[in-house]
Design an enzyme around this catalytic site. Structure first.
Site, mmCIF file in Angstrom:
data_model
loop_
_atom_site.group_PDB
_atom_site.id
_atom_site.type_symbol
_atom_site.label_atom_id
_atom_site.label_comp_id
_atom_site.label_asym_id
_atom_site.label_seq_id
_atom_site.Cartn_x
_atom_site.Cartn_y
_atom_site.Cartn_z
ATOM 1 C CD GLN A 34 7.732 -20.153 14.436
ATOM 2 O OE1 GLN A 34 7.989 -21.376 14.563
ATOM 3 N NE2 GLN A 34 8.779 -19.388 13.766
ATOM 4 N NE ARG A 45 1.426 -0.193 -26.349
ATOM 5 C CZ ARG A 45 0.262 0.577 -26.372
ATOM 6 N NH1 ARG A 45 -0.823 0.080 -26.848
ATOM 7 N NH2 ARG A 45 0.275 1.946 -25.739
ATOM 8 C CB THR A 99 8.465 -9.562 4.979
ATOM 9 O OG1 THR A 99 7.113 -9.747 4.413
ATOM 10 C CG2 THR A 99 8.743 -8.280 4.633
ATOM 11 C CD GLU A 121 8.505 -20.225 5.714
ATOM 12 O OE1 GLU A 121 9.179 -20.586 6.553
ATOM 13 O OE2 GLU A 121 7.104 -20.528 5.982
ATOM 14 C CG ASP A 170 12.676 -9.094 7.342
ATOM 15 O OD1 ASP A 170 11.633 -8.530 6.951
ATOM 16 O OD2 ASP A 170 13.923 -8.685 6.651
#
Lengths: 678, 678
Positions: B145, B317, B429, B431, B433
């Protein structure tokens, strides 16, 4: 439909028109951005020289493995030394060239961290022996602080340096698995020597906390790791960032060094093993503060690159429904695009000016320190901590904002913004994790508040520069609520100062039941107020620095920075009731005026955007972006870039015979079409 | 000081203690997260099988060039076909395995895009010839496309398909430089066939807009590109993302295809060149809507991975000043850490539940469509557009939030989060934007508002689900301002609905003078209100799905999602005066209560965090993170990972002789120490 230009031709036309319509005197604004014509010319000269040298062609680096890229970066550094000799560059010129070559280098650890700390803290004896070698890179250094289990908290370091009076030596040791030095730039493969941060242990077993020691790591004969030491690379970094830095590990197994290898200008161990106190314990912070302050200017140039690439592409990219001329719209004209990109552009200019301001403040502080005057140190520490957080968080976001504004093509490596982000993003977690630094900023602000609040009639001019906004808490100033409208920068500055003052007071009031994000919000409010005050003074100085026309354009741009900062502060301003017309709710949204003022200012600035990005003076070689090319020919640049892809050297891909063909044959078999002609 | 455990031993102890203190029934909550025990067991079975197969060992991939990685991914796909045959997997099982292998594959373009569009839109004639081949991957497809100069705006495509009645063929052509197809996954190297989106040109020259055509690209004999076609890879992507996808370009030079290659289930060209209208033009949206809806569940699992890695590391941590036991603090206990990570955890659960809810809504819509009922389509379009934006923007940010919460080690590729971000970020961005989709969301909302406002006595139950919040604009509902406190989820839901309603009304009022970010803010408000309503219903259903204890824990977690959403909406809520106690300003910050409620809820959830992440059921192989290992042995894992670095195979680095040695010798010479023993 009339004959239309093709998109790739139209792109060049659009870029040319944008340049023609801009009223910015790019040469003058460029000199202003660089801090004078001489600085610009020096920069341009070096960039011109480097960009013509094939050694510094960066187009093919993306196809190399990290190991190959590291070797390339060694080649690059070697070439840079040849150029230094050929052109007789000073050390400053050499560094400037290294900074502009578009690739970080493990060599930078030598002159950014190793050399300055030795110069400022090594004994005369050590410098007499190694000073000239260090200055000429006859040995190559690194700075070994972080360990596998300890980063920001230097108090938790485990490496030891135990003094042995019998031999007058220190024994450097990694006593635990987690004490191995980790993340050390240049320690993996390049450095021959290092400054090691280790707990000083006296003969009586007393732990004096972290001190610095000069240690040789590799042989100067054959570069092999010396006995008792284990060195290695810690592996790749996320997003391919810092791929040319050999962040490494170092393990010490009772390595002995002479007594004078301790960096002892400010603290010493006597021959018989007694400790002598440093005169001022904070005097060694100067270097760290300097590194943080350079992050302001560095952030400015990074935002400038992001803004340039994105604004150029958005100027020539057309998309959406047609204009009356039959062309689609330039995407820069969509509110969702310019409202994302112009604030990035404004931040770039603000940070460049702020960086220059900090340079001057640093000179003043250093002159003071040389006289033993440490009065400016505490405030400078708060300033640089707050700015480090604000700048790196914002600029990292700006790069991604700019990249996403490029739409689909922004995901191509040829956009150039991926590399910029990958190499910028560690600034948010190194040199003091941003969330830890926030606590220091707030601590300084609360201290200033308590002192001020406990002596309410004291003179506001005694407030430290970072907390001057607190003067607004006194009743007289609080009455000053009139605003001159959003076009006056002072409206924003006043609001941002009020916000900071209210938030600090509220923070101090709830100190025993703080919410979880309070330090972040307060640190941000305090630093944004500080920056806003500076920006107002930059605006006031503009008329004396630039012709009227350019001064006006930059005033608009800096004002945009202030308005966008206020917009980001809306929740605070509204919750403290200091936002104008805050009580007029239910009559509609009181923030609408501000937001429409932002839009109006952006529309006013839009025709100047290309001129303002051109004024950064970046060459196509410096930007390394197919979407940010100067002439707007983005489609040709994308196509040309794609032709460098190694996969395109053959039509049929490597792996077809072994892996694709059998899958296709299987499919035909299952479909009952094995023999068919297709 | 008492004998202390070493950090690496303490890490294992901390992880074990965290598991012991968690009250979560991980098996039950896991089944709930997967949507049933059967789904979990199927997933676990496949993961177990794949993780034991050396083909799917991903530890060394980071050291390969992209070309090598692509070949590896072909090998991986070949192996997966062998496993399909060996284990007799259904197609769904094959896809599930491909989705869980930890590497995107160009093959996915075949079954995610190419195959579904052919199945739903190809003529019976085309399917009769190729259906079985497509189903069995006897040919491999892609969906062409996007073009070099056109993305979101399909109306601007330039590729043409001109019907020639004489030969009953279409001529597929790329008439301009910028009409080349670009970004097409699998078109570069893998696919043999493609569905091409092209402007249909009738014999009379009339342009009928974009239609779809089936075109062979490569020979099925030797995989070479067919005459008249040019194919290639468009090059690497930012951050090393999608490195195993051959996003490619395709150029067509008058390529002829038979008439029945046009996908003509809904629109046809007759033999003599006349166009037949489709019965319902939107019927083809179903596929795109489905892809967008899977992004909700996909975002959920991605957030789940980020939360698991970061919460595990933050649990083991230790950093900062010592606790009374002489140990430093686990960083998860710092407000700045848990306040960043628990919202990510809550979003993961919300999105998994929301994804399942959408699946059901999709089934209902598709049943309707099968009957010719398109009534649910418009609202589903608005829903999926809004969710696509909200989910992808938030999850992309969550991954980076989680990564930065890891501090310095988060910049190591071994953290695993860099890869996740790199492969997730294009969702913002592609399918559609996100900034373009916002406009569609707002358009639907304004339409609903205008219809509702013009008929004020109409029944609120006629409002579409996405705009049901508009009922609050009627006077009766507006009076309902009482809040039951922040522990009641309805307080948040009500506020978020009020915010959406007010913002839509304000938007409609200022439609001719909008500010630049209005569509983004309004789209967000509308979608967040929709999601909040769903979350409230998820909370109500919990007691019937889980034992009391687990239901309560999840209620707290989902409530946290709502509170954090309200916190993010504060500027809107305050500016519209709908925030509780909004008029009580100057007496202190009215938002403090909310923020402290968030903190209290987070502190309540903290002991459950490890249990809630364990319930996602990830294996170490799936996470691929040295910092997210199940047993907490993060330091050993980092060390072991570093040993895989190719640079560590030799002590002296490749390039020493040519590039480092001369620099060191130069330095010694300049320092006057050339002959000296050093």
């Amino acid at each position: 439909m009339a004959e239309r230009s093709t998109p790739e031709k139209q792109a060049r036309i659009d870029m040319q028109r944008a340049r023609e319509q801009s009223e910015v005197d790019t040469a003058l604004v460029r000199d202003f951005a660089y801090g004078g014509q001489a600085r610009w010319e020096e920069h341009a000269h070096v960039v011109d020289l480097l960009s013509k040298d094939p050694t510094f062609d960066h187009r093919y680096r993306v196809y190399l493995t990290r190991k190959e890229r590291f070797k390339e970066s060694l080649k690059l550094a070697k070439r840079m030394h040849d150029l230094q000799d050929k052109h007789g560059w000073t050390d400053a010129q050499f560094r400037m060239a290294m900074e502009n070559v578009g690739e970080s280098s493990a060599y930078s650890m030598h002159y950014v961290a190793f050399e300055p700390v030795l110069r400022s803290q090594a004994s005369d004896e050590l410098l007499a022996e190694y000073g000239a070698l260090i200055a000429n890179r006859g040995l190559l250094g690194c700075y070994l602080q972080t360990e596998l289990a300890h980063g920001t908290n230097v108090g938790g370091l485990e490496t030891t340096a135990t003094y042995v009076p019998e031999s007058k030596e220190f024994v450097i040791n990694s006593p635990t698995f987690t004490s191995r030095k980790w993340w050390i730039g240049a320690a993996g493969k390049l450095a021959t020597h290092g400054v090691v941060s280790a707990l000083l242990i006296l003969p009586d077993g007393k732990n004096m906390g972290p001190h610095l020691f000069f240690v040789q790591l590799r042989s100067l004969d054959d570069h092999r790791t010396l006995p008792g030491i284990t060195l290695g690379d810690i592996g790749p970094k996320v997003f391919g960032g810092f791929s040319t830095i050999d962040n490494g590990y170092a393990v010490f197994d009772h390595v002995r060094i002479p007594r004078y290898y301790m960096l002892s200008k400010f603290a010493q161990v006597t021959e018989d093993g007694h400790y002598r106190q440093p005169p001022h314990s904070k005097i060694s912070y100067g270097g760290m503060l300097y590194i943080r302050s350079t992050m302001v200017t560095g952030g400015g140039w990074t935002a400038a690159k992001a803004a340039t690439i994105a604004i150029r592409y958005a100027t020539v990219r057309r998309q959406g429904s047609g204009t009356p001329q039959g062309l689609e719209e330039q995407i820069i004209n969509y509110p969702a695009v310019y409202n994302r990109l112009l604030p990035v552009l404004s931040r770039a200019y603000v940070l460049l000016l702020l960086g220059r301001h900090l340079e001057k403040a640093f000179s003043a502080m250093n002159e003071g320190l040389a006289r033993g005057d440490t009065s400016l140190l505490a405030d400078m520490h708060a300033t640089t901590s707050g700015l480090k957080v604000l700048v790196t968080t914002a600029v990292a976001q700006d790069i991604e904002t700019a990249r996403r504004a490029l739409g689909g093509h922004g995901f191509s490596d040829f956009s150039g913004l991926g590399k910029i982000y990958a190499n910028y993003i560690p600034t948010t977690t190194f040199e003091g994790d941003n969330y830890v630094l926030d606590l220091q900023v707030v601590r300084a602000a609360v201290k200033a508040y308590k002192r001020y609040a406990s002596a309410p009639h004291s003179d506001p001019s005694t407030l430290p520069p970072t907390a001057r906004y607190l003067r607004l808490l006194s009743e007289q100033s609080a009455a000053d609520k009139a605003t001159a409208g959003w076009t006056d920068p002072h409206t924003s500055v006043h609001l941002l100062e009020q916000r900071a003052a209210h938030m600090i007071r509220e923070y101090a009031k709830h100190e025993n039941d703080l919410d979880a994000s309070a330090p972040q919000r307060v640190s941000r409010a305090a630093t944004e107020a500080f920056v806003a005050v500076q920006v107002e003074s930059f605006i006031q100085e503009l008329p004396s620095q630039l012709p009227d026309k350019d001064a006006h354009i930059l005033k608009d741009l800096l004002t945009l920075y202030l308005l966008v900062t206020v917009e980001g502060a809306l929740a605070d301003l509204l919750s403290f009731g200091v936002f104008p017309d805050c009580q007029q709710t239910l009559n509609g949204d009181p923030t609408g005026d501000l937001r429409r003022a932002i839009k109006r200012l952006e529309l006013k600035l839009l025709p100047q955007a290309i001129g303002l990005t051109d004024a950064f003076g970046f060459t196509d070689w410096e930007l390394g972006s197919a979407l940010g090319v100067y002439n707007g020919a983005v489609y040709e640049a994308l196509w040309d870039s794609a032709q460098t892809e190694p996969q395109n050297q053959t039509d049929v891909v490597d792996g077809y015979q072994e892996y694709i063909k059998p899958v296709l044959e299987r499919g035909r078999r299952l479909a009952g079409r094995s023999g068919a002609k297709l």
